[in-house]
Design a protein around this motif. Structure first.
Motif, PDB file in Angstrom:
ATOM      1  N   ARG A   8     -10.998   2.872  47.216  1.00 34.65           N
ATOM      2  CA  ARG A   8     -11.232   1.766  47.631  1.00 34.65           C
ATOM      3  C   ARG A   8     -11.752   0.639  46.609  1.00 34.65           C
ATOM      4  N   ASN A   9     -11.302  -0.499  46.658  1.00 28.71           N
ATOM      5  CA  ASN A   9     -12.015  -1.393  45.781  1.00 28.71           C
ATOM      6  C   ASN A   9     -12.418  -1.066  44.455  1.00 28.71           C
ATOM      7  N   CYS A  10     -11.023  -0.400  44.077  1.00 27.13           N
ATOM      8  CA  CYS A  10     -11.208   0.274  42.637  1.00 27.13           C
ATOM      9  C   CYS A  10     -10.718  -0.511  41.400  1.00 27.13           C
ATOM     10  N   ASP A  29      -7.281  -2.394  48.282  1.00 25.48           N
ATOM     11  CA  ASP A  29      -7.733  -3.597  47.659  1.00 25.48           C
ATOM     12  C   ASP A  29      -8.348  -3.076  46.202  1.00 25.48           C
ATOM     13  N   CYS A  30      -7.526  -2.521  45.583  1.00 27.23           N
ATOM     14  CA  CYS A  30      -7.459  -2.189  44.265  1.00 27.23           C
ATOM     15  C   CYS A  30      -6.774  -2.896  43.359  1.00 27.23           C
ATOM     16  N   PHE A  47      -0.373   1.793  49.441  1.00 19.27           N
ATOM     17  CA  PHE A  47      -0.830   1.014  48.756  1.00 19.27           C
ATOM     18  C   PHE A  47      -1.170  -0.398  49.536  1.00 19.27           C
ATOM     19  N   GLU A  48      -2.397  -0.705  49.937  1.00 16.20           N
ATOM     20  CA  GLU A  48      -2.508  -1.800  50.671  1.00 16.20           C
ATOM     21  C   GLU A  48      -3.774  -2.700  49.917  1.00 16.20           C
ATOM     22  N   ASP A  49      -3.111  -4.244  49.898  1.00 20.25           N
ATOM     23  CA  ASP A  49      -3.660  -5.337  49.461  1.00 20.25           C
ATOM     24  C   ASP A  49      -3.999  -4.863  47.940  1.00 20.25           C
ATOM     25  N   CYS A  50      -3.213  -4.432  47.292  1.00 23.00           N
ATOM     26  CA  CYS A  50      -3.392  -4.026  45.738  1.00 23.00           C
ATOM     27  C   CYS A  50      -2.583  -4.979  44.720  1.00 23.00           C
ATOM     28  N   CYS A  70       1.090  -6.193  48.577  1.00 26.86           N
ATOM     29  CA  CYS A  70       0.564  -5.988  47.299  1.00 26.86           C
ATOM     30  C   CYS A  70       1.296  -6.882  46.469  1.00 26.86           C
ATOM     31  N   ASN A  71       0.772  -7.281  45.201  1.00 27.03           N
ATOM     32  CA  ASN A  71       1.454  -7.825  44.161  1.00 27.03           C
ATOM     33  C   ASN A  71       2.194  -6.936  43.241  1.00 27.03           C
ATOM     34  N   LEU A  72       3.502  -6.993  43.404  1.00 24.54           N
ATOM     35  CA  LEU A  72       4.182  -6.119  42.245  1.00 24.54           C
ATOM     36  C   LEU A  72       4.983  -7.094  41.198  1.00 24.54           C
TER      37      LEU A  72
END
Length: 124
Positions: A8-10, A29-30, A47-50, A70-72
């Protein structure tokens, strides 16, 4: 082997998870730009919001895996069978992927234009 872990948030910039086995793992959120998952085995991984910009997801084994919001952009997904994987709410302008690996992948109409070049089509 990574089992039952939540990131989380990493800040995982350039982290090397190559050839690892991830089971029941969630990334929320990584920042995982340039991270490497090459030849990894995913089972129940989310993967969520990464941000996974230019991530190396080459030749993954995917079971019950999801990517939400996610932004891929420019991620490498070649060799990863994407059947049943929903990328419709993910953001990307381009992916490195083999056309045969897209069979059964779920995308939005807007994203379809990113794959037109792979099919050899020209939009007029």
């Amino acid at each position: 082997f990574i089992h039952r872990v939540e990131f989380r948030n990493c800040k995982l910039l350039g982290t090397d998870f190559s050839r690892s086995r991830l089971q029941n793992v969630r990334f929320s959120d990584c920042l995982g730009d340039y991270s490497m998952f090459r030849f990894a085995n995913f089972k129940q991984v989310g993967f969520e919001d990464c941000s996974l910009i230019s991530a190396d997801l080459y030749h993954l084994t995917l079971q019950k895996t999801f990517f939400n919001r996610c932004n891929l952009d420019q991620a490498v997904l070649s060799g990863s069978k994407l059947k049943g994987i929903d990328l419709s709410d993910c953001e990307f302008d381009g992916l490195q992927v083999d056309i045969e690996d897209l069979n059964g992948c779920i995308i939005s109409p807007h994203q379809a234009s990113s794959f037109v070049g792979l099919l050899g089509l020209v939009i007029k």
